[in-house]
Design a protein around this motif. Structure first.
Motif, PDB file in Angstrom:
ATOM      1  N   GLY A  19      -0.152   3.432  -3.417  1.00  0.00           N
ATOM      2  CA  GLY A  19      -1.407   3.654  -4.118  1.00  0.00           C
ATOM      3  C   GLY A  19      -2.597   3.244  -3.263  1.00  0.00           C
ATOM      4  O   GLY A  19      -2.448   2.772  -2.131  1.00  0.00           O
ATOM      5  N   LEU A  20      -3.775   3.428  -3.834  1.00  0.00           N
ATOM      6  CA  LEU A  20      -5.018   3.107  -3.136  1.00  0.00           C
ATOM      7  C   LEU A  20      -5.898   2.230  -4.025  1.00  0.00           C
ATOM      8  O   LEU A  20      -5.935   2.406  -5.251  1.00  0.00           O
ATOM      9  N   VAL A  32     -10.772  -2.257   0.891  1.00  0.00           N
ATOM     10  CA  VAL A  32      -9.973  -1.038   0.851  1.00  0.00           C
ATOM     11  C   VAL A  32      -8.532  -1.435   1.112  1.00  0.00           C
ATOM     12  O   VAL A  32      -8.232  -2.098   2.105  1.00  0.00           O
ATOM     13  N   ARG A  33      -7.635  -1.029   0.223  1.00  0.00           N
ATOM     14  CA  ARG A  33      -6.214  -1.368   0.404  1.00  0.00           C
ATOM     15  C   ARG A  33      -5.366  -0.111   0.243  1.00  0.00           C
ATOM     16  O   ARG A  33      -5.499   0.612  -0.744  1.00  0.00           O
ATOM     17  N   LEU A  34      -4.511   0.157   1.215  1.00  0.00           N
ATOM     18  CA  LEU A  34      -3.447   1.144   1.065  1.00  0.00           C
ATOM     19  C   LEU A  34      -2.228   0.364   0.599  1.00  0.00           C
ATOM     20  O   LEU A  34      -1.608  -0.369   1.375  1.00  0.00           O
ATOM     21  N   GLU A  35      -1.919   0.494  -0.679  1.00  0.00           N
ATOM     22  CA  GLU A  35      -0.892  -0.364  -1.284  1.00  0.00           C
ATOM     23  C   GLU A  35       0.471   0.320  -1.232  1.00  0.00           C
ATOM     24  O   GLU A  35       0.680   1.368  -1.839  1.00  0.00           O
ATOM     25  N   ILE A  36       1.386  -0.272  -0.490  1.00  0.00           N
ATOM     26  CA  ILE A  36       2.755   0.229  -0.414  1.00  0.00           C
ATOM     27  C   ILE A  36       3.624  -0.740  -1.190  1.00  0.00           C
ATOM     28  O   ILE A  36       3.755  -1.911  -0.815  1.00  0.00           O
ATOM     29  N   TYR A  37       4.192  -0.268  -2.311  1.00  0.00           N
ATOM     30  CA  TYR A  37       4.881  -1.187  -3.214  1.00  0.00           C
ATOM     31  C   TYR A  37       6.356  -0.852  -3.398  1.00  0.00           C
ATOM     32  O   TYR A  37       7.013  -1.398  -4.260  1.00  0.00           O
TER      33      TYR A  37
END
Length: 430
Positions: A19-20, A32-37
């Motif tokens: 997600g972002l 700003v976060r590129l969220e890899i979960y």
């Protein structure tokens, strides 16, 4: 000032789940976060204690789109540890297998994952209603890549015919020849595709990134070379971990990567390979790059789809030459004796440079394994580029700004499942 938050829970048209998150104060971009979960895959732990011959088949399961790069990187590293030297014929067939992977991956991404962003569609299926010929072309190109990997790798997905020292079986000349007509059509279709995407309307964005890719004196980089950077450095693959450093960030199960010498992120993938190795492209790809006016150093990540198109042309042209010239290979694989040692390899997956390191013991068992995928190495640079991009789209409403941020992330073709790597575990025994 008013705080504004833009959040994309789950991005579409990317491999894996991520997600972002964007936080602004007024028009200032605060975060700003590129969220890899996705949870970590733990492949390295799975490899420990196993025979080294298991590594190609296990690592191929890391990814359904780029299994060749994973298994081939493990094979090269094992061969380095064992002191195995392969024949020129085996090396040539390995490049043919890479051509198949690049064709299926680039063909899929260009037509079904990325092109809809430039043409205003939510998906490739929706785009097919208005652009049926283009979508069918993309599916046909992907099928060519799958057929080649199936023929030479033993299976279209997670191939099983690759082994340490070579191949278990070399297909007959007739099997290679059967693919020639498809590749002749595919080369022209790849050129047509690249001209098509070169005509898209591209947003302006200049990335202040450092480009990094393999580089080889005689060939476009796929399976060998030194690590070259746009700063002018050349780093031997055996020094990979001396120069590039991974670190954990709270919002991602993928490790971020930085250059130790600069403390800055860097970019891998088609744009970096093109910018650093353009003169090594096949004749048709090089001529096409000049014809469409592709910049000598392109810094706009949105235009990475054009670099993919040029690499698609290259893969077809090199693959076609090998298919036409392939005769019998007298020795499908090289023999070896077990010995304790350490081996390292870097090869070019469609999304960028993939690094493997293995330590093996005198009985041929894997003691340690380290796999550094390209998407995790790109993640920090993607966030830097997103921050700059958000400044340009901040005037849009939240929905439109979120859509434009998703479009930028898709330009890097992230393979999120491959990148998940680490989970900080805290055990409280109180």
């Amino acid at each position: 000032m008013n705080e504004r938050r833009i959040k994309v829970e789950t991005m579409t048209r990317v491999e894996g789940e991520g997600g972002l998150f964007v936080r602004l104060q007024g028009e200032a971009v605060e975060e700003v976060r590129l969220e890899i979960y996705e949870p970590p895959r733990l492949f390295e732990a799975l490899l420990r204690g196993r025979p080294l011959e298991d590594a190609p088949d296990i690592t191929a399961r890391i990814c359904g789109i780029c299994p060749v790069a994973y298994q081939m990187s493990s094979v090269h590293a094992m061969e380095m540890a064992l002191g195995v030297t392969i024949t020129p014929e085996i090396r040539r067939l390995r490049r043919l297998l890479y051509c198949g992977e690049w064709i299926e991956s680039h063909g899929l991404h260009m037509h079904l994952l990325h092109a809809p962003d430039f043409l205003g569609f939510e998906s490739g299926l929706e785009m097919a209603k208005q652009f049926p010929d283009e979508v069918n072309r993309g599916l046909r190109l992907k099928k060519h890549g799958n057929h080649l990997v199936d023929m030479l790798g033993g299976r279209a997905i997670h191939p099983v015919n690759v082994c340490v020292g070579g191949f278990y079986r070399i297909p007959s000349r007739n099997e290679f020849q059967k693919l020639v007509p498809d590749f002749e059509w595919g080369l022209n279709a790849a050129i047509e595709t690249t001209r098509w995407v070169a005509g898209f309307d591209y947003p302006e964005l200049e990335s202040d990134c450092e480009f990094v890719s393999l580089s080889h004196p005689d060939e476009y980089p796929m399976n060998a070379g030194v690590m070259k950077t746009s700063s002018g450095d050349e780093v031997e693959v055996i020094r990979y971990r001396d120069e590039f450093q991974e670190q954990q960030v709270p919002h991602s199960t993928a490790l971020h990567a930085l250059r130790k010498s600069t403390g800055r992120p860097y970019l891998l993938g088609p744009l970096s390979r093109m910018n650093l190795n353009r003169e090594k492209l096949s004749p048709a790809a090089r001529k096409l790059a000049d014809e469409i006016g592709f910049e000598p150093e392109c810094r706009n990540p949105h235009r990475a789809i054009i670099a993919r198109g040029l690499e698609l042309v290259h893969a077809y042209e090199e693959g076609l030459q090998i298919l036409r010239d392939q005769h019998s290979t007298r020795q499908p694989r090289m023999s070896y004796d077990y010995q304790a040692g350490v081996g390292m390899s870097a090869t070019e997956a469609p999304r960028g440079t993939l690094f493997h390191r293995y330590e093996i013991d005198a009985e041929g068992k894997i003691v340690e394994a380290d796999i550094i995928p390209p998407t995790s190495q790109n993640q920090a640079q993607i966030e830097v580029d997103l921050k700059e991009w958000v400044r340009q789209v901040v005037a849009d409403d939240d929905q439109q700004a979120a859509r434009k941020c998703e479009n930028l992330v898709r330009a890097y073709d992230p393979c999120i499942s491959c990148s998940t790597h680490f989970l900080k575990v805290t055990i409280d025994r109180s």
